[in-house]
Design an enzyme around this catalytic site. Structure first.
Site, PDB file in Angstrom:
ATOM      1  CB  SER A   8      -0.914   0.009   1.227  1.00  0.00           C
ATOM      2  OG  SER A   8      -1.605   1.229   1.253  1.00  0.00           O
ATOM      3  CG  HIS A  33      -3.875  -1.409  -1.837  1.00  0.00           C
ATOM      4  ND1 HIS A  33      -4.993  -2.108  -2.265  1.00  0.00           N
ATOM      5  CD2 HIS A  33      -4.308  -0.612  -0.824  1.00  0.00           C
ATOM      6  CE1 HIS A  33      -6.043  -1.755  -1.543  1.00  0.00           C
ATOM      7  NE2 HIS A  33      -5.660  -0.841  -0.655  1.00  0.00           N
ATOM      8  CG  ASP A  35      -5.240   2.632   0.581  1.00  0.00           C
ATOM      9  OD1 ASP A  35      -6.191   1.853   0.421  1.00  0.00           O
ATOM     10  OD2 ASP A  35      -4.144   2.289   1.066  1.00  0.00           O
ATOM     11  CG  MET A  37      -8.387   7.441   2.227  1.00  0.00           C
ATOM     12  SD  MET A  37      -7.434   7.469   3.746  1.00  0.00           S
ATOM     13  CE  MET A  37      -6.766   5.809   3.742  1.00  0.00           C
ATOM     14  CG  HIS A  66      -9.355   0.469  -0.994  1.00  0.00           C
ATOM     15  ND1 HIS A  66      -8.811   0.208   0.246  1.00  0.00           N
ATOM     16  CD2 HIS A  66     -10.697   0.496  -0.812  1.00  0.00           C
ATOM     17  CE1 HIS A  66      -9.785   0.083   1.138  1.00  0.00           C
ATOM     18  NE2 HIS A  66     -10.942   0.267   0.524  1.00  0.00           N
ATOM     19  CG  MET A  68     -11.456   3.635   1.628  1.00  0.00           C
ATOM     20  SD  MET A  68      -9.905   3.539   2.551  1.00  0.00           S
ATOM     21  CE  MET A  68      -8.754   3.555   1.200  1.00  0.00           C
ATOM     22  CG  MET A 137     -11.986  -2.245   4.442  1.00  0.00           C
ATOM     23  SD  MET A 137     -10.343  -1.851   3.801  1.00  0.00           S
ATOM     24  CE  MET A 137      -9.502  -1.234   5.265  1.00  0.00           C
ATOM     25  CG  ASP A 175      -6.543  -2.686   2.703  1.00  0.00           C
ATOM     26  OD1 ASP A 175      -5.494  -2.467   3.314  1.00  0.00           O
ATOM     27  OD2 ASP A 175      -7.125  -1.830   2.002  1.00  0.00           O
TER      28      ASP A 175
HETATM   29  C1  DX5 Z   1      -6.647   1.718   5.214  1.00  0.00           C
HETATM   30  C2  DX5 Z   1      -6.188   1.397   3.811  1.00  0.00           C
HETATM   31  C3  DX5 Z   1      -5.094   0.409   3.772  1.00  0.00           C
HETATM   32  C4  DX5 Z   1      -3.828   0.822   4.473  1.00  0.00           C
HETATM   33  C5  DX5 Z   1      -3.198  -0.436   4.990  1.00  0.00           C
HETATM   34  O1  DX5 Z   1      -7.795   2.446   5.167  1.00  0.00           O
HETATM   35  O2  DX5 Z   1      -7.252   0.885   3.032  1.00  0.00           O
HETATM   36  O3  DX5 Z   1      -4.807  -0.005   2.438  1.00  0.00           O
HETATM   37  O4  DX5 Z   1      -2.929   1.514   3.652  1.00  0.00           O
HETATM   38  O5  DX5 Z   1      -2.128  -0.090   5.787  1.00  0.00           O
HETATM   39  P1  DX5 Z   1      -1.539  -1.093   6.893  1.00  0.00           P
HETATM   40  O6  DX5 Z   1      -1.100  -2.327   6.147  1.00  0.00           O
HETATM   41  O7  DX5 Z   1      -0.420  -0.319   7.476  1.00  0.00           O
HETATM   42  O8  DX5 Z   1      -2.650  -1.402   7.849  1.00  0.00           O
HETATM   43 ZN    ZN Z   2      -6.680  -0.030   1.017  1.00  0.00          ZN
END
Ligand code: DX5
Ligand code: ZN
Length: 223
Positions: A8, A33, A35, A37, A66, A68, A137, A175
């Site tokens: 990630s 990956h 993320d 947000m 991903h 969010m 998740m 994840d």
């Molecule tokens: C959290 C993200 C994850 C995050 C995982 O909301 O969706 O992808 O980056 O990070 P770790 O592996 O550090 O929990």
């Molecule tokens: Zn993620």
């Protein structure tokens, strides 16, 4: 089967982003990956299109994006244009999930659905055959570096049974809080893809950590 590993980028050092992208390129990792947000669906804001486009230019592996964000339908084409190969939306953020997944597939991407820790896998019963990937998740989304929520392993087992029963093809991705210690039990439970942020990028040797995680196998984890 060895699990796919998706480091990630949220946990990368953004001051040395090219270096960290190259680390993933030159490792045994399978996907990036990414993320995204929006500060509404989750209490954090990460990064947007310019950063993703930059990663795409340098990345030698698929981008697993991903989302969010609420109402993801607004941006599906833009994420395709930014370079997403797999686009995952949240079950909790999508009102017309079937339409959204069909739209993602029609634009040539793989379509994923993510569920928060409180959402039961049974919610996916009717949508499973329209999805290429289910992202479970194992922390409340929003931040890297949180602790793995234990009940997540049982959810993966249930989901695996459901996929077999329905003869669906969806991959199971997990994840949040994934590390070298819990990776074997997750693979044993049925996870096909392991996302790892902190456990990779905060380790002394990210490429070596990825190699070790890749070797997490189906056999019963040692305790
Ligand atoms: C959290 C993200 C994850 C995050 C995982 O909301 O969706 O992808 O980056 O990070 P770790 O592996 O550090 O929990
Ligand atoms: Zn993620």
């Amino acid at each position: 089967m060895k699990p796919l590993i998706a480091p990630s980028i949220l946990s990368a050092d953004f001051g040395h982003l090219n270096r960290d992208i190259d680390t993933v390129n030159n490792s045994e990792a399978d996907w990036f990956h990414i993320d995204v947000m929006d500060g509404v669906f989750v209490p954090n804001i990460s990064f947007g299109f310019p950063v993703i486009k930059h990663i795409k230019k340098r990345a030698a592996k698929p981008l697993d994006v991903h989302l969010m964000i609420i109402d993801p339908d607004r941006y599906i084409e833009e994420f395709r244009d930014a370079g997403a190969d797999i686009l995952t939306v949240h079950y909790e953020a999508s009102v017309h999930l079937h339409r959204t997944l069909e739209h993602i597939r029609a634009l040539g991407m793989k379509a994923g659905v993510s569920i928060n820790p409180h959402t039961p896998v049974s919610c996916l019963e009717e949508i499973l055959k329209y999805t290429d990937l289910v992202l479970v998740m194992s922390v409340n989304p929003g931040f890297g570096g949180q602790s793995f929520i234990e009940g997540s392993t049982a959810k993966i087992e249930k989901l695996k049974d459901m996929i077999i029963e329905k003869q669906a093809n969806a991959l199971i991705e997990v994840d949040g809080g994934v590390n070298l210690h819990n990776a074997p039990e997750l693979v044993y439970a049925g996870a096909d893809v392991l996302v790892a942020g902190n456990s990779v990028f905060k380790s002394d040797d990210p490429a070596a950590t990825i190699s070790k995680m890749k070797k997490s196998n189906h056999s019963l984890p040692s305790t």
